[in-house]
Scaffold this motif. Structure first.
Motif, mmCIF file in Angstrom:
data_model
loop_
_atom_site.group_PDB
_atom_site.id
_atom_site.type_symbol
_atom_site.label_atom_id
_atom_site.label_comp_id
_atom_site.label_asym_id
_atom_site.label_seq_id
_atom_site.Cartn_x
_atom_site.Cartn_y
_atom_site.Cartn_z
ATOM 1 N N MET A 93 -87.064 26.089 7.251
ATOM 2 C CA MET A 93 -87.659 25.483 8.446
ATOM 3 C C MET A 93 -88.937 26.195 8.880
ATOM 4 S SD MET A 93 -85.553 23.048 8.852
ATOM 5 C CE MET A 93 -86.056 22.394 10.445
ATOM 6 N N ARG A 94 -89.059 27.446 8.499
ATOM 7 C CA ARG A 94 -90.248 28.225 8.883
ATOM 8 C C ARG A 94 -90.873 28.823 7.623
ATOM 9 N NH1 ARG A 94 -88.896 32.509 13.308
ATOM 10 N NH2 ARG A 94 -91.174 32.644 13.253
ATOM 11 N N PRO A 95 -91.683 28.041 6.925
ATOM 12 C CA PRO A 95 -92.227 28.470 5.625
ATOM 13 C C PRO A 95 -93.050 29.749 5.680
ATOM 14 C CG PRO A 95 -93.216 26.387 6.353
ATOM 15 C CD PRO A 95 -92.077 26.656 7.256
ATOM 16 N N GLU A 96 -93.579 30.082 6.857
ATOM 17 C CA GLU A 96 -94.363 31.315 6.972
ATOM 18 C C GLU A 96 -93.508 32.564 6.763
ATOM 19 O OE1 GLU A 96 -93.003 30.395 11.241
ATOM 20 O OE2 GLU A 96 -93.585 29.284 9.430
ATOM 21 N N LEU A 97 -92.169 32.400 6.760
ATOM 22 C CA LEU A 97 -91.262 33.530 6.526
ATOM 23 C C LEU A 97 -90.962 33.734 5.042
ATOM 24 C CD1 LEU A 97 -88.678 32.982 9.432
ATOM 25 C CD2 LEU A 97 -90.716 34.454 9.402
ATOM 26 N N SER A 98 -91.553 32.924 4.189
ATOM 27 C CA SER A 98 -91.325 33.051 2.734
ATOM 28 C C SER A 98 -91.796 34.406 2.223
ATOM 29 C CB SER A 98 -92.081 31.931 1.999
ATOM 30 O OG SER A 98 -91.617 30.666 2.402
ATOM 31 N N THR A 99 -91.017 34.976 1.309
ATOM 32 C CA THR A 99 -91.362 36.309 0.783
ATOM 33 C C THR A 99 -91.293 36.400 -0.741
ATOM 34 O OG1 THR A 99 -89.053 37.014 1.103
ATOM 35 C CG2 THR A 99 -90.603 37.516 2.880
ATOM 36 N N ALA A 100 -90.996 35.297 -1.421
ATOM 37 C CA ALA A 100 -90.854 35.344 -2.887
ATOM 38 C C ALA A 100 -92.147 35.770 -3.568
ATOM 39 C CB ALA A 100 -90.402 33.986 -3.418
ATOM 40 N N HIS A 101 -93.298 35.465 -2.971
ATOM 41 C CA HIS A 101 -94.597 35.856 -3.561
ATOM 42 C C HIS A 101 -94.771 37.373 -3.562
ATOM 43 C CE1 HIS A 101 -95.283 35.759 0.742
ATOM 44 N NE2 HIS A 101 -96.396 36.434 0.591
ATOM 45 N N LEU A 102 -93.955 38.056 -2.759
ATOM 46 C CA LEU A 102 -93.968 39.528 -2.737
ATOM 47 C C LEU A 102 -92.862 40.105 -3.616
ATOM 48 C CD1 LEU A 102 -94.408 40.013 1.135
ATOM 49 C CD2 LEU A 102 -96.206 40.096 -0.618
ATOM 50 N N GLY A 103 -92.069 39.229 -4.241
ATOM 51 C CA GLY A 103 -90.924 39.682 -5.022
ATOM 52 C C GLY A 103 -89.795 40.180 -4.148
ATOM 53 N N LYS A 104 -89.789 39.752 -2.895
ATOM 54 C CA LYS A 104 -88.834 40.245 -1.912
ATOM 55 C C LYS A 104 -87.754 39.194 -1.666
ATOM 56 C CE LYS A 104 -88.941 42.342 2.696
ATOM 57 N NZ LYS A 104 -89.808 42.643 3.855
ATOM 58 N N GLU A 105 -86.507 39.595 -1.840
ATOM 59 C CA GLU A 105 -85.384 38.668 -1.706
ATOM 60 C C GLU A 105 -84.961 38.476 -0.255
ATOM 61 O OE1 GLU A 105 -81.751 38.325 -4.483
ATOM 62 O OE2 GLU A 105 -81.039 39.618 -2.854
ATOM 63 N N ASP A 106 -84.638 37.224 0.078
ATOM 64 C CA ASP A 106 -84.003 36.929 1.360
ATOM 65 C C ASP A 106 -82.507 36.777 1.110
ATOM 66 O OD1 ASP A 106 -83.270 36.146 3.872
ATOM 67 O OD2 ASP A 106 -84.259 34.204 3.822
ATOM 68 N N ARG A 107 -82.112 35.704 0.407
ATOM 69 C CA ARG A 107 -80.699 35.515 0.071
ATOM 70 C C ARG A 107 -80.463 35.425 -1.438
ATOM 71 N NH1 ARG A 107 -78.431 31.088 4.563
ATOM 72 N NH2 ARG A 107 -79.022 32.289 6.417
ATOM 73 N N ASP A 108 -81.428 34.867 -2.166
ATOM 74 C CA ASP A 108 -81.278 34.692 -3.614
ATOM 75 C C ASP A 108 -82.680 34.578 -4.195
ATOM 76 O OD1 ASP A 108 -81.084 33.629 -6.208
ATOM 77 O OD2 ASP A 108 -79.233 32.558 -5.753
ATOM 78 N N LEU A 109 -83.204 35.668 -4.754
ATOM 79 C CA LEU A 109 -84.606 35.727 -5.169
ATOM 80 C C LEU A 109 -84.922 34.699 -6.258
ATOM 81 C CD1 LEU A 109 -87.341 37.016 -4.793
ATOM 82 C CD2 LEU A 109 -86.679 38.806 -6.429
ATOM 83 N N GLU A 110 -84.000 34.484 -7.179
ATOM 84 C CA GLU A 110 -84.258 33.517 -8.253
ATOM 85 C C GLU A 110 -84.482 32.121 -7.676
ATOM 86 O OE1 GLU A 110 -82.174 31.759 -12.347
ATOM 87 O OE2 GLU A 110 -81.288 33.496 -11.320
ATOM 88 N N TYR A 111 -83.618 31.731 -6.746
ATOM 89 C CA TYR A 111 -83.760 30.414 -6.109
ATOM 90 C C TYR A 111 -85.047 30.369 -5.278
ATOM 91 C CZ TYR A 111 -82.824 26.395 -3.092
ATOM 92 O OH TYR A 111 -82.920 25.206 -2.429
ATOM 93 N N GLU A 112 -85.314 31.443 -4.558
ATOM 94 C CA GLU A 112 -86.481 31.483 -3.685
ATOM 95 C C GLU A 112 -87.779 31.424 -4.484
ATOM 96 O OE1 GLU A 112 -83.603 33.839 -0.671
ATOM 97 O OE2 GLU A 112 -85.177 34.982 -1.705
#
Length: 264
Positions: A77-96
Motif C-alpha cells: 500500500m505504501r510503495p515508498e517503503l520498498s527496500t528490495a533495491h537495497l537487498g534488504k528483506e521485509d518479510r521475504d526478500l525473494e518475493y520482494e
C-alpha cells in the motif's frame, strides 16, 4: 447455482470492458448478466493464503496470514517503503525482489477526480479499470517500486491520491486535461526519478464500463450484516457490481468470502 471464494474480478480491456468472476470451476462473464436478477448468499470464509475457514481480516487474508505473508506487507500500500533495491528483506526478500524490482508506472487517473497512483507496468491498464477510471495517462516509467513510491509521495503534495468511490459509482465525474496536469506536476518529480519522466507520452487512455444505469445514491452491500441479497444487475465499474435498487457490491472488499450465486 455457482459457488466459490470471491477474488478480484478479472478484466479484459475492450469497449466496453469485459468482467469475469472466477468461481473456481466456473468463470462468469458479468457483462452477460446485465439486466438479470442475481442472488448472492454468504456461506463461509476462506483465507486466500492458508485456505482455512477463518474470519477475513484484510485483503482476503485471515489475521494470522495478514501479519505474516509478503503479499500483505506495508510496501504493497505504501510503495515508498520498498527496500528490495537495497537487498534488504521485509518479510521475504525473494518475493520482494520479484515484485519490487520490475518496471513501475506513475500515472494520473480520473475516476471521481484526477489522482496520482502507482502500479507495476504489467498491470496497465488493469489498475485503471479496477479504480473505475474513465481516463488515464502515464507520467513516468521507473525501474523499481521504490522510485515509483517516492515520486507518488512527492506529487501527492500537489494533487490527490484518493478516489471518492461514491462519486465514481454515481458517474458524477468530468473529463480533465490530463496532459496539462502532467505538465504541471513534472517539476515536482524527485531528482532521482526525473530521467524516467515520459515527456513524449501524451495519449490518454479512455475506458468504457458496462453500465446500463448508474445509482442516484449508493448503498453498500455488507455480507456480514446482510448475508443474503437479491437484485437486478445494472452495471459493473471498478470492482463494483451496481444493482437497480442503488445497492453496490465491492467484490474486492469481500475477497475471501465464499458465496453462492444464482442467476434468474
Amino acid at each position: 447455482m455457482y459457488e466459490g471464494v470471491l477474488t478480484k474480478m478479472k478484466t479484459e480491456f475492450s469497449s466496453p470492458i469485459q468482467y469475469y468472476l472466477d468461481m473456481g470451476s466456473d468463470f462468469i462473464n458479468m457483462n452477460q448478466l446485465l439486466d438479470r436478477r442475481i442472488h448472492i448468499k454468504f456461506l463461509r470464509f476462506e483465507c486466500l493464503n492458508c485456505h482455512l475457514e477463518r474470519p477475513i481480516y484484510r485483503q482476503g487474508f485471515c489475521k494470522s496470514c495478514f501479519f505474516d505473508i509478503p503479499q500483505a506487507a506495508d510496501w504493497i500500500m505504501r510503495p515508498e517503503l520498498s527496500t528490495a533495491h537495497l537487498g534488504k528483506e521485509d518479510r521475504d526478500l525473494e518475493y520482494e525482489k520479484k515484485m519490487q524490482l520490475q518496471p513501475h508506472i506513475v500515472y494520473l487517473a480520473n475516476s471521481s477526480n484526477v489522482k496520482v497512483g502507482v502500479t507495476r507496468k504489467n498491470q496497465v491498464p488493469t489498475r485503471w479499470i479496477d479504480q473505475g477510471a474513465h481516463e488515464a495517462i502515464e507520467i513516468a516509467e521507473v525501474p523499481n517500486r521504490y522510485l515509483a513510491g517516492i515520486t507518488e509521495v512527492a506529487l501527492k503534495d500537489h494533487i490527490s491520491d484518493k478516489t471518492n468511490w461514491r462519486k465514481m459509482l454515481t458517474n458524477s465525474v468530468e473529463d480533465a486535461d490530463l496532459n496539462a496536469e502532467k505538465e504541471r506536476l513534472a517539476p515536482y518529480i524527485p531528482e532521482e526519478a526525473k530521467p524516467y519522466y515520459l515527456e513524449n507520452k501524451t495519449t490518454e487512455t479512455h475506458l468504457e464500463f458496462p453500465v446500463n444505469q448508474y445509482p442516484e445514491k449508493v448503498k453498500s452491500l455488507n455480507l456480514d450484516k446482510t448475508p443474503e441479497y437479491s437484485g437486478v444487475l445494472k452495471g459493473v465499474k471498478g470492482q463494483y457490481l451496481i444493482f437497480e435498487d442503488n445497492t453496490v457490491f465491492n467484490i474486492r472488499a469481500n475477497e475471501g468470502y465464499v458465496v453462492g450465486i444464482d442467476v434468474d
